[in-house]
Design a protein around this motif. Structure first.
Motif, short mmCIF file in Angstrom:
data_model
loop_
_atom_site.label_atom_id
_atom_site.label_comp_id
_atom_site.label_asym_id
_atom_site.label_seq_id
_atom_site.Cartn_x
_atom_site.Cartn_y
_atom_site.Cartn_z
N PRO A 113 -0.37 5.22 14.94
CA PRO A 113 -0.28 7.00 15.61
C PRO A 113 -1.76 7.45 14.73
N ARG A 114 -3.07 8.23 15.03
CA ARG A 114 -3.14 9.11 14.44
C ARG A 114 -2.28 10.26 13.43
N GLY A 115 -2.93 10.22 12.22
CA GLY A 115 -1.71 10.70 11.11
C GLY A 115 -0.68 9.95 11.10
N ILE A 116 -0.79 8.72 10.40
CA ILE A 116 0.65 8.06 10.17
C ILE A 116 0.57 8.75 7.91
N GLY A 117 -0.05 8.91 8.33
CA GLY A 117 -0.11 8.84 6.02
C GLY A 117 0.74 9.70 5.80
N ALA A 118 1.16 11.36 6.81
CA ALA A 118 1.21 12.06 6.64
C ALA A 118 2.50 12.18 6.84
N LEU A 119 2.92 11.38 7.22
CA LEU A 119 4.33 10.71 8.25
C LEU A 119 5.50 11.17 7.42
N TRP A 120 5.19 10.28 6.21
CA TRP A 120 6.54 10.86 5.16
C TRP A 120 5.99 11.65 3.36
N GLN A 158 1.00 -1.58 -0.13
CA GLN A 158 -0.05 -0.19 0.29
C GLN A 158 1.06 1.14 -0.09
N GLY A 159 2.27 0.97 -0.06
CA GLY A 159 2.74 2.23 -0.10
C GLY A 159 3.02 3.09 0.83
N MET A 160 2.87 2.96 1.63
CA MET A 160 2.86 4.09 3.27
C MET A 160 4.28 4.54 3.74
N HIS A 161 4.99 3.63 3.43
CA HIS A 161 6.26 3.66 3.68
C HIS A 161 7.21 3.75 2.70
N ARG A 162 7.02 3.78 1.60
CA ARG A 162 7.80 3.61 0.69
C ARG A 162 8.94 4.95 0.04
N GLN A 163 8.38 5.92 0.73
CA GLN A 163 9.15 6.94 0.21
C GLN A 163 10.21 6.80 1.59
N TRP A 164 9.69 6.38 2.21
CA TRP A 164 11.11 5.81 3.60
C TRP A 164 12.10 5.48 3.20
N CYS A 165 11.34 3.96 2.49
CA CYS A 165 12.19 3.08 2.09
C CYS A 165 13.14 3.68 1.11
N GLU A 166 12.44 3.92 0.17
CA GLU A 166 13.47 4.87 -0.95
C GLU A 166 14.97 5.27 -0.97
N GLN A 167 14.44 6.40 -0.28
CA GLN A 167 16.03 7.56 0.84
C GLN A 167 16.30 6.31 1.55
N VAL A 168 15.89 5.26 2.22
CA VAL A 168 16.88 4.43 3.38
C VAL A 168 17.89 3.85 2.64
N ARG A 169 17.39 3.39 2.03
CA ARG A 169 17.76 1.57 1.15
C ARG A 169 19.18 1.79 0.92
N PRO A 170 19.58 2.86 -0.31
CA PRO A 170 20.56 3.21 -1.13
C PRO A 170 21.78 3.25 0.11
N LEU A 171 21.27 4.04 1.12
CA LEU A 171 22.03 4.51 2.18
C LEU A 171 22.71 3.05 3.19
N LEU A 172 22.06 2.35 3.28
CA LEU A 172 22.45 0.92 3.78
C LEU A 172 23.21 0.84 3.29
N ALA A 173 23.30 0.10 1.75
CA ALA A 173 23.71 -0.22 1.05
C ALA A 173 24.85 1.06 0.99
N ALA A 174 25.35 1.96 0.74
CA ALA A 174 26.50 2.97 0.77
C ALA A 174 27.58 2.20 1.62
N ALA A 175 26.83 2.04 3.14
CA ALA A 175 27.27 1.79 4.27
C ALA A 175 27.95 0.35 4.38
N LYS A 176 27.17 -0.30 3.71
CA LYS A 176 27.80 -1.69 3.04
C LYS A 176 26.73 -2.34 4.94
N LEU A 177 25.52 -1.86 5.68
CA LEU A 177 25.55 -2.28 6.79
C LEU A 177 25.15 -3.34 6.48
N ASP A 178 25.31 -5.12 7.20
CA ASP A 178 25.46 -6.31 7.21
C ASP A 178 23.78 -6.32 7.87
N LEU A 179 22.73 -6.52 8.09
CA LEU A 179 21.70 -6.69 8.78
C LEU A 179 20.73 -7.65 8.51
#
Length: 329
Positions: A241-248, A47-68
């Motif tokens: 929480p209330r307002g989660i749709g506007a977080l990102w 449903q794309g609720m956290h898509r914007q956050w995912c798109e920003q964070v994934r390349p940063l994690l990859a650049a930091a070579k952080l193994d999750l």
């Protein structure tokens, strides 16, 4: 285990006594947000609720070579439960990540267990040398926090605080029924019991005078996670929480003339532009200023406690602090 509530089938009836109502409280949990956000990265956000956050964070994690991998091994996909030792309920309203990691590092070996088949092997490794393995796990969580959560934490915390205030007012106005009447279809109050709708058959859970801990969570959406069974912990519900749709949503913020009069227009513009964490180069491009000039202004804003800096690999991301968020609002 921390389990997912589903809105189908039976219900768990959580019985409240007067003592339980007296001990019911709210808290936030940085550690829970780490674990729940890794769950979001592992799953498909249909449903794309956290898509914007995912798109920003994934390349940063990859650049930091952080193994999750160590964290991922404790979280099954699709997720039905999370090992409870990984996310102990917070004991204060707003614990720091450091405090929660200290609690995690001190977990007794006999509690390092999970009913998730895919995670049992790693849980056994944790029990074999808990000091070393829990140390490694908490170091990974701290590194992940700095990249994926810390730059966004002031915004998340403002959302949580707003939700808690809203529900506290409801409780003051109309008691428990008013408190729980807008948690959505998964929770409903009826005659002294809180009913959590789920797939399982009907059951009753007594709080035993411990009260209920309510924890708003950005990354719990759209589910409610519960941990009601452990007698040595306060029963806990983690909910969106209330307002989660506007977080990102990253809509540009106007630069207030009043704020510009206090900070200067350039610094006010920089603060307004930080709707999401950004680098010096990115901010320089947006406001047509040299990177050196932006750096000087950011240094001043940071010294005043209005922005924070978070290093990820070779890049430093700047984000508004809670004070900065309040000034822009």
């Amino acid at each position: 285990m921390v389990r997912v509530g589903r809105a189908q089938g039976g219900a768990v009836e959580i019985e409240f006594t007067a003592e339980d109502m007296a001990r019911t409280r709210f808290a936030v949990s940085p550690l829970w947000e780490v674990v729940a956000s890794v769950r979001v990265l592992m799953e498909t956000d249909d449903q794309g609720m956290h898509r914007q956050w995912c798109e920003q964070v994934r390349p940063l994690l990859a650049a930091a070579k952080l193994d999750l991998t160590p964290l991922a091994r404790l979280i099954t996909t699709p997720v039905e439960s999370i090992p409870s030792f990984l996310v102990p309920p917070p004991t204060t309203p707003q614990p720091s990540l450091e405090v929660e990691l200290a609690t995690l590092r001190a977990t007794p070996p006999e509690l390092l267990r999970t009913s998730c088949p895919g995670a049992q092997e790693y849980a056994a490794e944790l029990r074999s040398d808990p000091v070393r393995e829990l140390g490694r796990l908490t170091e990974l969580i701290a590194a992940y926090w700095e990249i994926a959560i810390a730059p966004y934490w002031p915004r998340m915390l403002a959302l949580f605080e707003g939700d808690i205030l809203h529900r506290a007012i409801h409780f003051a106005e109309g008691g428990a029924r008013r408190l729980f009447d807008d948690f959505g279809p998964q929770l409903r109050w009826d005659s002294g019991t809180l009913q959590r709708v789920r797939r399982a058959s009907r059951a009753t859970q007594r709080l035993g005078g411990r009260g209920l801990l309510l924890v708003p969570s950005a990354f719990a959406w759209p589910q409610i996670f519960s941990n009601l069974g452990r007698e040595d912990w306060q029963p806990t519900l983690r909910y969106p929480p209330r307002g989660i749709g506007a977080l990102w949503k990253l809509s540009p913020q106007p630069c207030s003339d009043a704020l510009a009069g206090v900070l200067g227009r350039t610094r006010a513009r920089l603060l307004a532009e930080l709707t999401a964490p950004a680098s010096t180069t990115d901010l320089a491009r947006r406001i047509s200023l040299s990177a050196g000039g932006v750096s000087q202004h950011l240094t001043a804003l940071r010294a005043a406690g209005l922005v924070s800096a978070h290093r990820t690999g070779r890049v430093v991301l700047y984000a508004r602090t809670s004070v900065g968020e309040a000034l822009v609002r």
